[in-house]
Design an enzyme around this catalytic site. Sequence first.
Site, PDB file in Angstrom:
ATOM      1  N   SER A 177       0.877  -1.184   0.000  1.00 35.85           N
ATOM      2  CA  SER A 177       0.000   0.000   0.000  1.00 35.85           C
ATOM      3  C   SER A 177       0.909   1.227   0.000  1.00 35.85           C
ATOM      4  O   SER A 177       1.068   1.911   0.994  1.00 35.85           O
ATOM      5  CB  SER A 177      -0.915  -0.006   1.225  1.00 35.85           C
ATOM      6  N   HIS A 209      -3.327  -5.996   2.556  1.00 34.51           N
ATOM      7  CA  HIS A 209      -2.435  -7.033   3.074  1.00 34.51           C
ATOM      8  C   HIS A 209      -3.117  -8.384   3.257  1.00 34.51           C
ATOM      9  O   HIS A 209      -2.515  -9.328   3.755  1.00 34.51           O
ATOM     10  CB  HIS A 209      -1.829  -6.589   4.412  1.00 34.51           C
ATOM     11  N   GLU A 217      -4.555  -2.429   9.349  1.00 36.75           N
ATOM     12  CA  GLU A 217      -3.800  -2.983  10.487  1.00 36.75           C
ATOM     13  C   GLU A 217      -4.492  -2.698  11.812  1.00 36.75           C
ATOM     14  O   GLU A 217      -4.867  -1.556  12.094  1.00 36.75           O
ATOM     15  CB  GLU A 217      -2.386  -2.377  10.515  1.00 36.75           C
ATOM     16  N   GLU A 221       1.622  -9.481   6.973  1.00 32.55           N
ATOM     17  CA  GLU A 221       2.435  -9.084   8.125  1.00 32.55           C
ATOM     18  C   GLU A 221       2.264 -10.038   9.299  1.00 32.55           C
ATOM     19  O   GLU A 221       2.656  -9.727  10.428  1.00 32.55           O
ATOM     20  CB  GLU A 221       2.116  -7.633   8.513  1.00 32.55           C
ATOM     21  N   ASP A 267      -3.933   1.255  11.656  1.00 38.18           N
ATOM     22  CA  ASP A 267      -3.520   1.884  10.397  1.00 38.18           C
ATOM     23  C   ASP A 267      -4.647   1.623   9.405  1.00 38.18           C
ATOM     24  O   ASP A 267      -4.798   0.502   8.929  1.00 38.18           O
ATOM     25  CB  ASP A 267      -2.192   1.298   9.891  1.00 38.18           C
ATOM     26  N   GLU A 305      -2.981   5.632  12.353  1.00 34.46           N
ATOM     27  CA  GLU A 305      -2.190   5.984  11.170  1.00 34.46           C
ATOM     28  C   GLU A 305      -3.083   6.079   9.940  1.00 34.46           C
ATOM     29  O   GLU A 305      -4.009   5.283   9.784  1.00 34.46           O
ATOM     30  CB  GLU A 305      -1.132   4.889  10.985  1.00 34.46           C
ATOM     31  N   ASP A 350       1.534   8.326   7.154  1.00 30.72           N
ATOM     32  CA  ASP A 350       2.426   7.406   6.439  1.00 30.72           C
ATOM     33  C   ASP A 350       2.451   7.819   4.967  1.00 30.72           C
ATOM     34  O   ASP A 350       3.369   8.530   4.524  1.00 30.72           O
ATOM     35  CB  ASP A 350       1.925   5.972   6.638  1.00 30.72           C
ATOM     36  N   LYS A 371       9.824   4.877   7.153  1.00 30.18           N
ATOM     37  CA  LYS A 371      10.189   3.667   6.402  1.00 30.18           C
ATOM     38  C   LYS A 371      11.360   4.017   5.488  1.00 30.18           C
ATOM     39  O   LYS A 371      11.232   4.916   4.648  1.00 30.18           O
ATOM     40  CB  LYS A 371       9.012   3.235   5.520  1.00 30.18           C
ATOM     41  N   HIS A 374       8.447  -1.436   9.472  1.00 27.39           N
ATOM     42  CA  HIS A 374       8.798  -2.390   8.407  1.00 27.39           C
ATOM     43  C   HIS A 374       7.930  -2.116   7.174  1.00 27.39           C
ATOM     44  O   HIS A 374       7.144  -1.184   7.175  1.00 27.39           O
ATOM     45  CB  HIS A 374       8.546  -3.815   8.921  1.00 27.39           C
ATOM     46  N   LYS A 400       6.568  -0.680  14.537  1.00 28.13           N
ATOM     47  CA  LYS A 400       5.696  -1.775  14.102  1.00 28.13           C
ATOM     48  C   LYS A 400       6.486  -2.680  13.164  1.00 28.13           C
ATOM     49  O   LYS A 400       7.146  -2.207  12.243  1.00 28.13           O
ATOM     50  CB  LYS A 400       4.403  -1.264  13.480  1.00 28.13           C
TER      51      LYS A 400
HETATM   52  P1  PGA Z   1       3.078  -1.364   3.121  1.00 25.20           P
HETATM   53  O1  PGA Z   1       2.194  -1.295   4.424  1.00 25.20           O
HETATM   54  O2  PGA Z   1       4.438  -1.804   3.507  1.00 25.20           O
HETATM   55  O3  PGA Z   1       2.340  -2.361   2.286  1.00 25.20           O
HETATM   56  O4  PGA Z   1       3.050   0.020   2.538  1.00 25.20           O
HETATM   57  C1  PGA Z   1       2.624  -0.783   5.636  1.00 25.20           C
HETATM   58  C2  PGA Z   1       1.882   0.462   6.032  1.00 25.20           C
HETATM   59  O5  PGA Z   1       0.991   0.940   5.293  1.00 25.20           O
HETATM   60  O6  PGA Z   1       2.164   1.011   7.078  1.00 25.20           O
HETATM   61 ZN    ZN Z   2       0.597   2.689   6.790  1.00 33.47          ZN
END
Ligand code: PGA
Ligand code: ZN
Length: 422
Positions: free
Chosen positions: A43, A156, A165, A206, A243, A287, A314, A339, A367, A390
Amino acid sequence: MNDTIVDIEAMEILDSRGYPTIQVTVSLADGTRATASVPSGASTGENEALELRDGDRRRYGGKGVLSAVHNVEEQIAPELTGLAAHRQTEIDHIMLELDATENKRNLGANAILGVSMAVAKAAALSHRLPLYQYLGGTGARRIPVPCMNIINGGAHADNSVDFQEFMAVPIGALTFSDGLRYVAETFHVLKELLNKQDLSTGVGDEGGFAPNLPSNEAAIELILTAIEKAGYKPGSDIAIALDSAASSFFKAGTYDLRWSGSGQKDSAAMIELAEEWVKKYPIISWEDPLDENDWSGFSELTRRLGNDIEVVGDDIFVTNTRYIARGIEEKAANSALIKFNQIGTVSETIEACRMCRDAGWRYFISHRSGETEDTFLADFSVAMDGGHLKTGSASRGERIAKYNRLLEIEKELGDGALYYWK
Ligand code: PGA
Ligand code: ZN
């Protein structure tokens, strides 16, 4: 201890979803060798640095990374050979200049990041320091609170839950290892609960469970029951972090929650929903509650909820100081997700954390949904002293590797280790 870079090699390996990613090995004059590998998101934010894929549909449906491998060995390596590995900022800067694009599309953010991470690891090894101490100094001793993603939805998982999430956050524990135990136990109880209700216990990308549920709220209710059945108190021992990854269900100007039976909503209705849930449930962090381009919505939500919860951006900030600076200016959140591969170098990731810290914001190290067994992230989270991490659930080796590395760091720090949610 001669940390001059003498060789940089790269190769294509597989990530946790079975798609290619890049692994880089850096060799130094003193014989040190260090290897790092690069994660990959599903995503992804629109403004993330570019992950270079070959596009050759005869290999991995076009997802091969041989061109990124080639860029490391043929373009980056000749520029960096002969430099001291501890000159991280300079090395990252040379790669940025060589690439010469805003989003790293020439060399690929995956190529650049693999080198950046492997250089940091090699320098730490050569200087005989654990990576968290090399990057964070002797004061680096706070182990982050593990926000464990125990129910997966959205991009996911192939279930009926559209928020991505649902995390259990062990805020009441006194140490990292106890906190990890609290949420791992909750994960196991949740599995029993799902089994009893004939719901799927298969896991998502995840490592969290991915059952079909009647609504997003049902996921929260299940987690609260699991927390209690595991012997913990929701809100004081274990809180909830979410999230939504709202960009993934924002379509044609509306938030489309029809998949989970909640209809279509505009930004104002999403904010109302968030307010309602924050009153009703022990949520401490949320998030991407809104789409990545809904800056005014983010500001309004932060105005209403920013004193009660951590509002994390994010996809809207993509670990990029340009967007984080705008977020600070517009009070669009009070925390940024961090990230590496959204921005593409270790130095720029450190800068993103610094900008948040200077503004009195939190930063939340993360991650990606596609990971490898590399544990750089665990050391980095301690080095940055942010306290929030996370890295998935209590299943799937690529997630567990990070937790196990944090347990090692905690042991190494002994009485010096700190653990708290703030
Ligand atoms: P992604 O998801 O690694 O698939 O982007 C993680 C997130 O959205 O925090
Ligand atoms: Zn996110």
